[in-house]
Write a protein that holds these residues in place. Structure first.
Motif, PDB file in Angstrom:
ATOM      1  N   ARG A  63      65.109  38.346 135.286  1.00 24.88           N
ATOM      2  CA  ARG A  63      65.337  37.550 136.089  1.00 24.88           C
ATOM      3  C   ARG A  63      65.042  36.178 135.432  1.00 24.88           C
ATOM      4  NH1 ARG A  63      65.383  39.926 141.705  1.00 24.88           N
ATOM      5  NH2 ARG A  63      65.073  42.152 141.062  1.00 24.88           N
ATOM      6  N   ASP A  64      65.692  35.874 134.231  1.00 22.84           N
ATOM      7  CA  ASP A  64      65.293  34.532 133.620  1.00 22.84           C
ATOM      8  C   ASP A  64      66.714  33.717 133.686  1.00 22.84           C
ATOM      9  OD1 ASP A  64      65.288  32.537 131.714  1.00 22.84           O
ATOM     10  OD2 ASP A  64      64.505  33.856 129.849  1.00 22.84           O
ATOM     11  N   GLU A  65      66.614  33.099 134.896  1.00 22.80           N
ATOM     12  CA  GLU A  65      67.643  32.057 135.204  1.00 22.80           C
ATOM     13  C   GLU A  65      67.975  31.083 134.188  1.00 22.80           C
ATOM     14  OE1 GLU A  65      69.559  29.603 138.959  1.00 22.80           O
ATOM     15  OE2 GLU A  65      67.494  29.654 138.697  1.00 22.80           O
ATOM     16  N   ALA A  66      66.912  30.541 133.714  1.00 19.92           N
ATOM     17  CA  ALA A  66      67.291  29.227 132.525  1.00 19.92           C
ATOM     18  C   ALA A  66      68.127  29.849 131.537  1.00 19.92           C
ATOM     19  CB  ALA A  66      65.961  28.737 132.279  1.00 19.92           C
ATOM     20  N   TYR A  67      67.734  31.068 130.963  1.00 16.33           N
ATOM     21  CA  TYR A  67      68.578  31.427 129.969  1.00 16.33           C
ATOM     22  C   TYR A  67      69.926  31.782 130.122  1.00 16.33           C
ATOM     23  CZ  TYR A  67      70.041  34.207 125.744  1.00 16.33           C
ATOM     24  OH  TYR A  67      70.731  34.590 124.657  1.00 16.33           O
ATOM     25  N   LEU A  68      70.021  32.538 131.398  1.00 18.25           N
ATOM     26  CA  LEU A  68      71.540  32.777 131.598  1.00 18.25           C
ATOM     27  C   LEU A  68      72.413  31.397 131.814  1.00 18.25           C
ATOM     28  CD1 LEU A  68      70.618  35.617 134.388  1.00 18.25           C
ATOM     29  CD2 LEU A  68      71.935  35.859 132.218  1.00 18.25           C
ATOM     30  N   LEU A  69      71.898  30.608 132.175  1.00 15.34           N
ATOM     31  CA  LEU A  69      72.586  29.659 132.633  1.00 15.34           C
ATOM     32  C   LEU A  69      72.783  28.782 131.230  1.00 15.34           C
ATOM     33  CD1 LEU A  69      70.826  27.939 135.614  1.00 15.34           C
ATOM     34  CD2 LEU A  69      73.257  28.953 135.795  1.00 15.34           C
ATOM     35  N   ARG A  70      71.718  28.544 130.359  1.00 14.86           N
ATOM     36  CA  ARG A  70      72.038  27.977 128.920  1.00 14.86           C
ATOM     37  C   ARG A  70      73.126  28.678 128.348  1.00 14.86           C
ATOM     38  NH1 ARG A  70      66.342  28.146 128.284  1.00 14.86           N
ATOM     39  NH2 ARG A  70      66.769  29.953 126.682  1.00 14.86           N
ATOM     40  N   SER A  71      73.173  30.059 128.457  1.00 15.58           N
ATOM     41  CA  SER A  71      73.932  30.871 127.379  1.00 15.58           C
ATOM     42  C   SER A  71      75.387  31.315 128.244  1.00 15.58           C
ATOM     43  CB  SER A  71      73.454  32.258 127.369  1.00 15.58           C
ATOM     44  OG  SER A  71      73.259  33.133 128.434  1.00 15.58           O
ATOM     45  N   TRP A  72      75.717  30.319 129.226  1.00 20.69           N
ATOM     46  CA  TRP A  72      77.031  30.196 129.879  1.00 20.69           C
ATOM     47  C   TRP A  72      77.695  29.154 129.379  1.00 20.69           C
ATOM     48  CZ3 TRP A  72      75.890  33.101 134.877  1.00 20.69           C
ATOM     49  CH2 TRP A  72      76.988  33.833 135.584  1.00 20.69           C
ATOM     50  N   HIS A  73      78.995  29.345 129.366  1.00 15.15           N
ATOM     51  CA  HIS A  73      80.097  28.337 128.945  1.00 15.15           C
ATOM     52  C   HIS A  73      79.971  27.146 130.094  1.00 15.15           C
ATOM     53  CE1 HIS A  73      83.800  26.365 127.975  1.00 15.15           C
ATOM     54  NE2 HIS A  73      83.691  26.730 126.765  1.00 15.15           N
ATOM     55  N   ARG A  74      80.040  25.989 129.616  1.00  8.34           N
ATOM     56  CA  ARG A  74      79.974  25.031 130.586  1.00  8.34           C
ATOM     57  C   ARG A  74      81.056  24.913 131.471  1.00  8.34           C
ATOM     58  NH1 ARG A  74      79.797  22.006 125.663  1.00  8.34           N
ATOM     59  NH2 ARG A  74      81.567  21.944 124.572  1.00  8.34           N
ATOM     60  N   ASP A  75      82.228  25.289 131.022  1.00 10.61           N
ATOM     61  CA  ASP A  75      83.361  25.339 132.074  1.00 10.61           C
ATOM     62  C   ASP A  75      83.147  26.175 133.222  1.00 10.61           C
ATOM     63  OD1 ASP A  75      84.155  23.001 130.638  1.00 10.61           O
ATOM     64  OD2 ASP A  75      85.795  24.392 129.371  1.00 10.61           O
ATOM     65  N   THR A  76      82.662  27.402 132.785  1.00 11.65           N
ATOM     66  CA  THR A  76      82.442  28.541 133.887  1.00 11.65           C
ATOM     67  C   THR A  76      81.084  28.787 134.346  1.00 11.65           C
ATOM     68  OG1 THR A  76      82.323  29.992 132.131  1.00 11.65           O
ATOM     69  CG2 THR A  76      84.374  29.729 132.891  1.00 11.65           C
ATOM     70  N   ARG A  77      80.070  27.973 133.978  1.00 14.95           N
ATOM     71  CA  ARG A  77      78.739  28.087 134.363  1.00 14.95           C
ATOM     72  C   ARG A  77      78.555  27.723 135.826  1.00 14.95           C
ATOM     73  NH1 ARG A  77      76.230  23.988 131.623  1.00 14.95           N
ATOM     74  NH2 ARG A  77      76.225  25.363 129.843  1.00 14.95           N
ATOM     75  N   PRO A  78      77.860  28.448 136.601  1.00 16.09           N
ATOM     76  CA  PRO A  78      77.666  28.240 138.058  1.00 16.09           C
ATOM     77  C   PRO A  78      76.309  27.129 138.108  1.00 16.09           C
ATOM     78  CG  PRO A  78      76.512  30.421 137.444  1.00 16.09           C
ATOM     79  CD  PRO A  78      77.236  29.877 136.214  1.00 16.09           C
ATOM     80  N   ALA A  79      76.007  26.564 139.459  1.00 17.17           N
ATOM     81  CA  ALA A  79      74.962  25.847 139.533  1.00 17.17           C
ATOM     82  C   ALA A  79      73.561  26.636 139.318  1.00 17.17           C
ATOM     83  CB  ALA A  79      74.923  25.059 140.771  1.00 17.17           C
ATOM     84  N   SER A  80      73.662  27.746 139.795  1.00 14.59           N
ATOM     85  CA  SER A  80      72.581  28.741 139.709  1.00 14.59           C
ATOM     86  C   SER A  80      72.625  29.791 139.727  1.00 14.59           C
ATOM     87  CB  SER A  80      71.650  28.286 141.257  1.00 14.59           C
ATOM     88  OG  SER A  80      72.371  28.826 142.050  1.00 14.59           O
ATOM     89  N   VAL A  81      71.753  30.873 139.551  1.00 11.66           N
ATOM     90  CA  VAL A  81      71.877  32.493 139.289  1.00 11.66           C
ATOM     91  C   VAL A  81      70.872  33.097 140.488  1.00 11.66           C
ATOM     92  CG1 VAL A  81      71.775  34.470 138.106  1.00 11.66           C
ATOM     93  CG2 VAL A  81      72.318  32.396 136.926  1.00 11.66           C
ATOM     94  N   SER A  82      71.888  33.527 141.528  1.00  8.32           N
ATOM     95  CA  SER A  82      70.858  34.348 142.502  1.00  8.32           C
ATOM     96  C   SER A  82      70.538  35.965 142.098  1.00  8.32           C
ATOM     97  CB  SER A  82      71.299  34.107 143.579  1.00  8.32           C
ATOM     98  OG  SER A  82      72.691  34.774 143.870  1.00  8.32           O
ATOM     99  N   PHE A  83      69.399  36.228 142.420  1.00 12.42           N
ATOM    100  CA  PHE A  83      68.892  37.582 141.998  1.00 12.42           C
ATOM    101  C   PHE A  83      68.713  38.427 143.273  1.00 12.42           C
ATOM    102  CE2 PHE A  83      67.644  34.977 138.463  1.00 12.42           C
ATOM    103  CZ  PHE A  83      68.340  35.734 137.299  1.00 12.42           C
ATOM    104  N   ASP A  84      69.540  39.581 143.458  1.00 10.40           N
ATOM    105  CA  ASP A  84      69.139  40.420 144.611  1.00 10.40           C
ATOM    106  C   ASP A  84      67.785  41.073 144.413  1.00 10.40           C
ATOM    107  OD1 ASP A  84      69.051  42.493 146.613  1.00 10.40           O
ATOM    108  OD2 ASP A  84      71.241  42.923 146.291  1.00 10.40           O
ATOM    109  N   PRO A  85      66.781  40.825 145.192  1.00 11.98           N
ATOM    110  CA  PRO A  85      65.645  41.462 145.065  1.00 11.98           C
ATOM    111  C   PRO A  85      65.566  42.833 145.089  1.00 11.98           C
ATOM    112  CG  PRO A  85      65.744  40.182 147.225  1.00 11.98           C
ATOM    113  CD  PRO A  85      67.220  40.008 146.381  1.00 11.98           C
ATOM    114  N   GLY A  86      66.571  43.550 145.573  1.00 16.13           N
ATOM    115  CA  GLY A  86      66.703  44.959 145.641  1.00 16.13           C
ATOM    116  C   GLY A  86      67.126  45.687 144.466  1.00 16.13           C
TER     117      GLY A  86
END
Length: 146
Positions: A63-86
């Motif tokens: 659940r490392d949102e910061a890394y996921l966003l950093r490693s996402w292409h700037r043209d397709t990167r979402p504003a945030s990543v949500s994690f399903d707790p289940g």
């Protein structure tokens, strides 16, 4: 008279130890800190598209949102990543790779990511596209296969 040595009864108990390191969530046998942890902390960059895919799976598992966003292409990167707790990401299978080496600028990785959701097992089968952005591998998008 022969001398007898008294025999002591010994109870053998297992040595106290910490659980064995199961390896990195990406599926490679190295410990997380030596594998994807280096990428997550920014100490190293993915050398291949497959290495980036593995590190992104480990980031989802941890659940490392910061890394996921950093490693996402700037043209397709979402504003945030949500994690399903289940949902718990359990295991990654790399099924195929095309290009994506140190000599390429684009690559694809087909994978199956196994998970449990509310106690039920499932798998996500996807073919992801990667490209280099400012010299670093980034995730562009993926096609989910049925």
């Amino acid at each position: 008279m022969a001398r007898r040595t008294a025999r002591r009864s010994h109870t053998i108990r297992p040595a106290a130890s910490r659980p064995a390191d199961p390896g990195c969530p990406c599926g490679l046998p190295a410990a997380y800190d030596d594998c994807c942890g280096r990428l997550h902390r920014g100490e190293a960059a993915a050398a291949t598209a497959e290495q980036l895919m593995r590190s992104r799976f480990a980031a989802f598992a941890r659940r490392d949102e910061a890394y996921l966003l950093r490693s996402w292409h700037r043209d397709t990167r979402p504003a945030s990543v949500s994690f399903d707790p289940g949902t718990r990401w359990e295991r990654l299978e790399i099924l195929a790779t095309k290009d994506g080496s140190a000599f390429h600028t684009e690559g694809t990785v087909e994978f199956r990511a196994h998970f449990t959701d509310a106690g039920h097992a499932g798998a996500l089968h996807e073919t992801s596209r990667f490209t280099r952005q400012d010299g670093a591998w980034v995730y562009v998008d993926g096609v989910i296969d049925a």
